[in-house]
Design a protein around this motif. Structure first.
Motif, short mmCIF file in Angstrom:
data_model
loop_
_atom_site.label_atom_id
_atom_site.label_comp_id
_atom_site.label_asym_id
_atom_site.label_seq_id
_atom_site.Cartn_x
_atom_site.Cartn_y
_atom_site.Cartn_z
N TYR A 3 0.85 -1.19 0.00
CA TYR A 3 0.00 0.00 0.00
C TYR A 3 0.88 1.24 0.00
N THR A 7 -2.95 4.55 6.32
CA THR A 7 -4.28 4.92 6.77
C THR A 7 -4.15 6.25 7.47
N GLN A 277 -10.18 -5.79 3.00
CA GLN A 277 -10.34 -4.37 2.71
C GLN A 277 -10.80 -3.58 3.95
N TYR A 278 -11.30 -4.29 4.97
CA TYR A 278 -11.75 -3.62 6.18
C TYR A 278 -10.72 -3.68 7.31
N ASN A 415 -23.50 1.14 2.93
CA ASN A 415 -22.80 2.41 2.69
C ASN A 415 -21.73 2.66 3.76
N LEU A 418 -18.80 0.62 2.90
CA LEU A 418 -18.12 1.21 1.75
C LEU A 418 -17.27 2.39 2.19
N LYS A 419 -17.81 3.23 3.08
CA LYS A 419 -17.05 4.37 3.61
C LYS A 419 -15.82 3.90 4.39
N ASP A 421 -14.20 1.08 3.92
CA ASP A 421 -13.27 0.57 2.92
C ASP A 421 -12.46 1.71 2.31
N LYS A 422 -13.14 2.78 1.95
CA LYS A 422 -12.46 3.92 1.32
C LYS A 422 -11.56 4.65 2.32
N SER A 423 -12.04 4.80 3.55
CA SER A 423 -11.29 5.59 4.53
C SER A 423 -9.99 4.92 4.94
N ASN A 425 -7.75 3.54 3.23
CA ASN A 425 -6.60 3.84 2.37
C ASN A 425 -6.66 5.25 1.77
N ARG A 426 -7.42 6.14 2.42
CA ARG A 426 -7.54 7.50 1.91
C ARG A 426 -6.40 8.37 2.42
#
Length: 662
Positions: A3, A7, A277-278, A415, A418-419, A421-423, A425-426
């Motif tokens: 990665y 995080t 992913q989580y 949702n 999903l948030k 998951d995105k957060s 690696n944001r």
């Protein structure tokens, strides 16, 4: 998997924002529901459940109940409503709260727990964060150093009693006994816990006679540690079952972990099949298949373990479900549903399995307000798309969850995942909140470092070196550590020649903010501060010349937290000649929850730094607080330098710290 970015989202803040968007529902009616109340093996068809201020006020046929005006109506559409599941053994952190709720677990027991979890528990209670109800069992009672550096063993009666009282004082809901608990301390721990009303759970202690343990005041044994070894029973099965039954003991076997062990020869495919992913990068780095010992082909006798659990159930030994979520390749929340399925596959009935997960667990934890669907109980509910009494796979057909006054339907839960998951690696500016303390001027050297564990980026640090008057310098730092135990730490050292005059620390985590100041005064160090749950503290320590004040450990993975310490050791000793060494005492402020008493705050060790080439140094230290210096060789840290003030890289086993180009 590599990665590129750490995080960098404070998960607690993300969840706080989520909670603000999800309004509490004071008056709710769930209609067209098939209710599985768990008071017995029945289904109440076509029911309406009225809920007021989070409490069930009526359950009746939808035909005979008129929904009052002002109620929010939730149509279950013939789905099956059950009490929320209770996960009796898992590991909670800021990043996984939604994983439990999305999988129907409205109550979780965190074992063994940490101060940051107490902070999460309180914020969930206050409605500031959306997450499951947390029951936190800590501190630990161990007779040997365990896998966390500040996990002090306890060796005598006084320490045993003090540990129990400290757990109570800090506000833990219970305390945890490790398999290594010693005969000298086991009974005093249990006696003191009973005296002050603190529940106990834990492993089956391996150094104590089995009859003594089974007849003791310890009511429950978790994950079969001390009962099995390598998947095989270490004591006579018939005698064990007889005593468990006679002494009214409970067992939380964590079959999901045992199943994972049996699949270790397929760890690559297993890794690719789970919801990685989580999982935050730092934790995920330790889950990579090449970091898990190879056991191919697998000889782990899972069938024996499953049969043993079935035998326990057949003999009416109280069982509970707890998946040990967070253990390598065991995904929090999701693994609990797998655990339930493994119980059924072992031959335990669907109803009995569901009963272990709801009413029985609530009764054991003395949670009289949950566990069944009845009038005057809390509305901790899950709606399933199919009947789990007929097919246990229905537990994965979650249509919605009612928890802590909030209704979360399937779309909302999806949702939130999903948030998450995105957060995970944001990219974000994690130093934003520290801008006032990270101001630079023409005399400031700024260094940025990335921390890698098994080639996964898991931390960041910014170090500012300021030139002061009279050739003094200060070193300011902000350290960001990835979840679990997500937190920011600011520190400032003032250095006069080779003497560190003072140290200031501010540490932010989900438990709150800790502030510490340390001052050198002649031959001593004065430490003053305040920490959430622990309160105010003041210590004075003897400090001979050349003593260094070191930055704190701020996570259980303590090797990640020491970059500024390497800088201090290097800057103060950069004039060493080739192969010349310097030895000094380091006094370190600890910010972990595993300690008891004074050693929670201050620890000290002798450290050696050696110049091995013009560009390289080696730093050797034994580790603090008992773990490393009792169980491992001293840590050998390779320091590669760039110039008078810059460290180019630090290498320590699988950990790599690299200077980022400014």
């Amino acid at each position: 998997m590599h990665y590129k970015h750490i995080t960098v989202v404070f998960f607690l803040f993300v969840l706080c924002v989520a909670s603000l968007k999800l309004k509490a529902q004071n008056q709710v009616a769930i209609v067209n529901a098939n209710v599985v109340p768990m008071t017995s093996e029945i289904v109440l068809k076509a029911q309406t459940i009225l809920i007021s201020n989070g409490t069930i006020t009526d359950i009746n046929s939808s035909k005979s109940v008129k929904v009052p005006n002002g109620y929010r109506v939730i149509d279950a559409k013939g789905g099956y409503v059950l009490p929320g599941f209770i996960n009796m053994y898992t590991h909670v952190n800021e990043a996984n709260l939604m994983l439990y709720l999305a999988n129907g677990q409205t109550t979780v027991r965190d074992i063994p727990s940490h101060i940051n979890v107490l902070g999460l528990r309180e914020q969930i209670k206050d409605g500031k964060v959306i997450g499951p109800r947390i029951i936190a069992y800590g501190l630990r009672a161990t007779g040997a150093p365990a896998p966390y550096h500040s996990q002090q063993p306890i060796f005598n009666i006084d320490q045993a009693k003090a540990q129990v009282r400290e757990a109570k004082r800090l506000g833990y809901d219970g305390m945890y006994v490790y398999a290594t608990c010693l005969p000298e301390t086991y009974k005093p721990i249990l006696d003191e816990a009973k005296k002050i009303g603190l529940p106990i759970s834990g492993h089956f202690p391996i150094f104590i006679n089995e009859n003594t343990v089974l007849k003791s005041k310890q009511p429950e044994f978790t994950n079969l540690t001390g009962i099995t070894r390598g998947g095989k029973l270490v004591m006579d099965k018939a005698k064990l079952i007889s005593l468990l039954k006679h002494c009214d003991k409970a067992v939380t076997p964590s079959l999901a972990v045992h199943k994972t062990w049996s699949l270790s020869h397929k760890k690559d495919s297993l890794y690719n099949s789970i919801y990685t992913q989580y999982i935050p990068p730092k934790l995920r780095a330790t889950w990579k298949p090449d970091t898990i010992p190879n056991q191919s082909p697998s000889k782990y006798p899972y069938a024996n373990v499953a049969q043993f659990v079935k035998d326990l159930s057949d003999n009416n030994i109280q069982l509970f479900l707890g998946s040990d979520g967070g253990y390598p390749l065991v995904v929090p929340g999701f693994a609990y549903l797998d655990e339930m399925k493994l119980f059924v596959e072992a031959g335990i009935s669907n109803y009995k399995t569901l009963k272990y997960a709801t009413v029985d667990a609530a009764r054991f934890l003395k949670l009289s307000d949950v566990g069944t669907i009845e009038i005057d109980k809390r509305a901790e509910l899950i709606v399933l798309g199919a009947n789990p009494l007929k097919d246990i796979s229905a537990i994965k057909t979650i249509e919605g969850v009612m928890h802590n006054h909030h209704w979360m339907d399937k779309d909302h839960l999806k949702n939130e995942l999903l948030k998450l998951d995105k957060s995970i690696n944001r990219v974000n500016d994690m130093f934003h909140d520290w801008k006032p303390k990270l101001k630079t001027n023409s005399k400031t050297t700024q260094l940025n470092y990335n921390f890698y564990s098994n080639d996964v980026l898991v931390g960041q640090q910014r170090i500012l070196i300021d030139s002061l008057e009279n050739n003094n310098i200060s070193i300011r730092s902000v350290m960001v550590v990835d979840a679990p135990d997500y937190r920011h730490t600011y520190s400032c050292h003032r250095i006069n020649g080779k003497t560190i005059d003072s140290l200031s620390i501010e540490n932010k985590g989900s438990e709150g903010t800790t502030r510490v100041n340390a001052f050198k005064k002649q031959d001593s160090v004065l430490v003053l501060g305040q920490s959430p749950f622990h309160g105010k503290f003041s210590y004075k320590k003897f400090a001979p010349p050349n003593t260094q004040l070191w930055n704190p450990f701020i996570s259980r993975y303590f090797e990640l937290d020491n970059m500024v310490n390497y800088h201090l050791a290097y800057v103060l000793n950069k004039r060493l000649k080739l192969n010349e060494a310097d030895m000094f005492k380091a006094i370190q402020i600890e910010l972990n929850s595993e300690e008891y008493g004074e050693k929670y705050i201050v620890d000290q060790a002798m450290v050696t730094i050696i110049k091995t080439s013009e560009q390289d140094f080696r730093l050797i230290y034994p580790g603090f607080s008992g773990y490393a210096n009792r169980t491992r060789l001293p840590f050998n840290v390779l320091i590669k330098t760039a110039d008078a003030h810059k460290i180019k890289a630090v290498l320590l086993g699988d950990l790599k710290i690299v200077l980022v180009d400014n």
